[in-house]
Design an enzyme around this catalytic site. Structure first.
Site, PDB file in Angstrom:
ATOM      1  N   GLU A 308       4.802  -7.168  -3.848  1.00  8.11           N
ATOM      2  CA  GLU A 308       4.298  -7.327  -2.481  1.00  8.11           C
ATOM      3  C   GLU A 308       4.704  -8.665  -1.883  1.00  8.11           C
ATOM      4  O   GLU A 308       3.911  -9.357  -1.242  1.00  8.11           O
ATOM      5  CB  GLU A 308       2.771  -7.168  -2.457  1.00  8.11           C
ATOM      6  CG  GLU A 308       2.304  -5.801  -2.910  1.00  8.11           C
ATOM      7  CD  GLU A 308       0.808  -5.629  -2.828  1.00  8.11           C
ATOM      8  OE1 GLU A 308       0.354  -4.535  -2.445  1.00  8.11           O
ATOM      9  OE2 GLU A 308       0.082  -6.593  -3.153  1.00  8.11           O
ATOM     10  N   ASP A 386      -3.526   2.226  -6.854  1.00 11.56           N
ATOM     11  CA  ASP A 386      -4.175   1.048  -6.273  1.00 11.56           C
ATOM     12  C   ASP A 386      -5.620   1.349  -5.882  1.00 11.56           C
ATOM     13  O   ASP A 386      -5.906   1.560  -4.710  1.00 11.56           O
ATOM     14  CB  ASP A 386      -3.383   0.581  -5.051  1.00 11.56           C
ATOM     15  CG  ASP A 386      -3.850  -0.764  -4.509  1.00 11.56           C
ATOM     16  OD1 ASP A 386      -4.621  -1.447  -5.196  1.00 11.56           O
ATOM     17  OD2 ASP A 386      -3.428  -1.126  -3.399  1.00 11.56           O
ATOM     18  N   GLU A 414     -12.374  -1.716  -1.370  1.00 11.27           N
ATOM     19  CA  GLU A 414     -11.242  -1.790  -0.448  1.00 11.27           C
ATOM     20  C   GLU A 414     -10.904  -0.434   0.170  1.00 11.27           C
ATOM     21  O   GLU A 414     -10.801  -0.301   1.387  1.00 11.27           O
ATOM     22  CB  GLU A 414     -10.020  -2.356  -1.169  1.00 11.27           C
ATOM     23  CG  GLU A 414      -8.777  -2.425  -0.314  1.00 11.27           C
ATOM     24  CD  GLU A 414      -7.585  -2.966  -1.081  1.00 11.27           C
ATOM     25  OE1 GLU A 414      -6.478  -2.964  -0.519  1.00 11.27           O
ATOM     26  OE2 GLU A 414      -7.742  -3.382  -2.245  1.00 11.27           O
TER      27      GLU A 414
END
Length: 843
Positions: A308, A386, A414
């Site tokens: 990332e 994820d 999240e």
């Protein structure tokens, strides 16, 4: 730590039911709960083996505070002369000190590092730790019993399942701004960083946080974001880091930090960060020595590299092991650990059928097994992608036989409602812990691999991404704090039962009322299955917007992107083909028995079907339903489940203090509305894509709704919404100043619930008024940014869409319903629809 500050923390600087104490309230027990037991509460405490300012001193202070809070009794420090055999006394200390003074530690109770032995027999209590930290854990265990009115006589030893039990904060230094932000944080700004590149002057929240962590036996914390800022290593910040370590030390919590791999170039005067370059090695050795000179018990480094956009060793064609070992050698002389994240992946070509982000961890790390130094721990996310609502356990757990590893769990929600939706996470974690990898054809649960039992590794454990902030509730929601509590409990013993953990937390947090316990337990245990149902079932992943806020629904964002979180949905079929025979080969990364099971739809469970297989919407599942009908049914079932939460909680009025009651009631009402946004958006999207109607006739059929654009508008105009399915009829209405929307009602006379779907975007606080004829029914504002911590949206979409309901409204046929909207800032008082709902109808 300054003595005055420690005393203020231990003896109640903060009062009231704000949530600041979490589950450590030490609330007084009622006379009915303590009847016949108060006399058995020791009045003195004897201490053996303490060091000044260490965890044992903290334990003594905590016990005195707890007993005073629960029973109103003062515990005095006993004379050391008679410590070993004193009656009516709590004896607390290390095993070593106890054996030196008393020589009768119970045989057969072997303690590992941080372990403790607890014995309660009437008014005689012994709390003995393998070290001071263990004694502190034993003190919290004893207080947990007392706080739950558990006066049992017990005698047992308990040890941690693994030595690493760390919290990972994602706090940012932020070189500009007024407060340190937290990536994926929903509970306020950072308690560590000031937002302008420095550690805060006011660190008063740090010991309060340390207290919570210690009470659930978390022994380490990485305070900075894995997307690391090199300036954390400058002189001023290292001095601040030392102060933070001083504040955590009395709680037995050791401090670590995340590293930016390119720091020698960004912060130093080097033109390289090649891990094999001698100047880079020297730079990191010197910097590490500098840290340990200020923080001798510094726990180590956490590293995210080559993922990332983060720099790493692959930049110089070095291996990830080369990068990890660079830091391992620097901290090894000091006893430090390097946690090296396995979250490494490249952007992928959507047009390549065989491309798969789920393969990345094994592809990057599998061939490096055995090449990492002994003090390197590879930190592996629980699933291959994820933090999704359901994933199989990461296959990397079964591929690293010679490498220490830790599991990374995300406490912060999240992809799972961002603390605005109640989602109790241990049942999800349980699916990973209990996942049998069948290594070498033998039972090999993931929890046993993590703890080192399967591959005979002694170093490993648990990392929990937990983004507590300055909000009084720490995480933005009182109920979400159960996940932090549970993480600590499960890191100590991953075999613990999710319900038992939840019940302990509930009694400590909200008291001993049976109705409160039953309600919170019921809601919490139903919450993750419900969220899975209305967000993304069958292993399709959480169908949120992965390109923007990771919050509301946007299934289209899952495909045709470079991030690899794909569903491969088209007009005929859906799901990732992860088979070896025709797909990405991900199933083949598991040991043979597991791989064989996932290779075929016939032996793949329904809840992971679309994770491993690309099938037609008409494919029959083991349940007997088609994929598309399972989507429709699950999304309705999930939304229906959470409608009940608000009413169950409302029934607790008077049993929960007003502040926390109203705080959670607001959230549960919000969740009820937003779950319908999710339900409608997902079902509408796949109805459009597949062309297959809902057998039950619910999708696209809303007889109780009045679309805003169909009403008589004055000052309002019609606007298309994107994604289209996040509006009931693909459009909404907005006003640049003030506007009204009105309609004549055709419903028969009666009492109804009136639900209004609207949008609350960031950048304004619009206001609305609802009338029946001239009778004002209610008002509301677009002020969720003041009340909810989720990532906000600038647009009319699934993140900003929400719903408010006014209940038991008297309506007569022919009445005029009118809504007045007043815009504020960029928020244009947007409206989607109104639903006139008979009693018991959800819409």
């Amino acid at each position: 730590m300054k003595p005055i500050l420690l005393l203020s923390v231990l003896f109640g600087l903060v009062s009231g039911e704000t949530g600041i104490d979490g589950w450590l309230r030490y609330a007084p027990l009622s006379s009915s709960h303590v009847k016949g037991h108060v006399g058995n509460i020791p009045s003195t405490i004897a201490v053996l083996g303490s060091t000044k300012g260490g965890p044992l001193d903290t334990a003594v202070s905590e016990i005195r505070k707890g007993i005073h809070g629960i029973f109103g009794r003062t515990v005095k420090i006993a004379s050391k002369k008679n410590a070993c055999h004193a009656s009516n006394t709590i004896i607390i200390g290390t095993v070593e000190a106890f054996e030196a003074a008393c020589s009768d530690f119970p045989s057969g109770n072997q303690l590992k590092e941080d372990g403790f032995w607890l014995s309660t027999s009437h008014n005689s209590v012994k709390i003995l730790g393998q070290n001071e930290r263990g004694a502190l854990y034993g003190a919290f265990e004893y207080l947990s019993m007392l706080g739950q009115a558990n006066f049992s006589n017990v005698a047992y030893a308990t040890n941690p399942s693994a030595p690493i039990r760390w919290a990972n904060q994602w706090d940012n230094l932020n070189a500009s701004g007024t407060h340190g932000s937290i990536e994926r944080g929903y509970g306020g700004s950072s308690i560590f960083f000031d937002g302008v590149g420095h550690i805060k002057d006011d660190l008063s929240r740090v010991p309060l946080y340390g207290r919570l962590l210690a009470s659930v036996r978390i022994n380490g914390i990485v305070i900075s974001n894995v997307n690391a800022d090199a300036t954390l290593l400058n002189k001023d910040n290292l001095e601040g880091l030392s102060e933070i370590a001083d504040l955590f030390r009395p709680w037995g919590v050791r401090v670590g930090i995340s590293l930016n791999f390119a720091s020698p170039q960004l912060l130093g005067d080097l033109d390289t960060f090649d891990p094999l370059d001698e100047s880079v090695v020297t730079w990191w050795t010197d910097k590490t020595d500098e840290i340990y000179s200020q923080i001798p018990d510094f726990v180590g480094y956490l590293v995210k590299a080559n993922s990332e956009g983060q720099p790493g060793p692959i930049t110089y064609n070095r291996t990830l092991a080369d990068g990890a070992n660079l830091f391992a050698k620097a901290v090894e002389p000091h006893g430090g650990i390097v946690m090296f994240r396995a979250f490494v992946y490249d952007k992928l070509d959507w047009n390549d059928w065989h491309a798969d982000r789920a393969n990345a961890a094994v592809e990057f790390f599998g061939d490096l097994d055995g090449e990492f130094d002994d003090n390197v721990v590879v930190q592996i996310k629980y699933g291959p992608i994820d933090f999704q609502v359901r994933e199989p356990a990461s296959p990397l757990f079964a591929n690293l036989r010679k490498t220490s590893m830790a599991i990374e769990l995300q406490i912060t929600q999240e992809y799972l409602g961002q603390q605005c939706h109640l989602v109790y996470l241990p049942p999800l974690w349980r699916t990973i812990f209990d996942f049998d990898m069948r290594v070498d054809g033998k039972e090999s649960k993931a929890q046993d691999i993590i703890t080192g039992n399967v591959f005979n590794r002694t170093l490993g454990g648990y990392a929990g991404v937990v983004n507590v902030g300055t909000n009084q509730t720490w995480l933005g929601s009182h109920l979400s704090l159960s996940n932090l509590y549970a993480f600590g409990r499960l890191a100590w013993n991953p075999a613990e039962d999710s319900v038992s953990i939840l019940e302990d937390w509930t009694r400590l947090t909200f008291g001993l009322d049976d109705g409160v316990l039953e309600t919170i337990t019921s809601m919490s245990m139903a919450s993750w299955p419900a969220y899975e149902n209305y967000s993304g079932n069958l292993g399709i992943q959480t169908l949120t917007d992965i390109l923007y806020t990771h919050y509301g629904p946007n299934p289209a964002s899952q495909d045709n992107n470079g991030w690899g979180q794909w569903t491969r949905a088209n007009g005929q079929s859906i799901g990732m083909d992860r088979t070896v025979s025709n797909g990405t080969g991900n199933a083949g990364q598991y040991p043979n028995e597991v791989a064989a099971a996932y290779e075929l739809p016939e032996t793949t469970p329904d809840n992971l079907m679309l994770w491993f297989h690309h099938v037609p919407y008409t494919f029959k599942l083991h349940s007997g339903k088609t994929v598309i009908q399972s989507f429709y049914d699950a999304h309705h079932k999930g939304a229906e489940t959470v409608q009940d939460f608000q009413f169950a909680w409302a029934a607790l009025k008077g049993k929960v203090d007003k502040e926390r009651f109203e705080h959670e009631l607001y959230r549960l009402r919000y969740q009820a509305g937003h779950s319908i946004v999710w339900r409608d958006a997902i079902n509408e999207f796949y109805r459009n894509l597949s062309g297959i109607p809902d057998e039950a006739g619910r999708v696209r059929h809303h007889p109780y709704r009045i679309e805003a654009e169909s009403m008589k508008l004055d000052g309002y105009s019609i606007i298309a919404v994107e994604p289209a399915e996040t509006a009931s009829n693909y459009t909404a209405i907005v006003t640049n100043s003030t506007g009204t929307a009105s309609t004549k009602l055709k419903f028969k006379d009666g009492r109804y619930d009136v639900a209004v779907n609207y949008y609350d975007v960031i950048g304004g606080r619009s206001s609305w008024e609802l009338y029946i004829n001239t009778r004002k029914i209610g008002t509301w504002k677009g002020d969720m940014e003041d009340k909810l911590g989720h990532a906000p949206s600038d647009f009319l979409d699934g993140h900003s869409a929400t719903r408010i309901t006014f209940r038991d409204v008297k309506i007569s046929k022919g009445d005029t319903l009118l809504i007045k909207g007043k815009a504020d800032g960029i928020e244009q008082a947007p409206l989607d629809y109104v639903a006139i709902l008979p009693e018991g109808v959800i819409d």
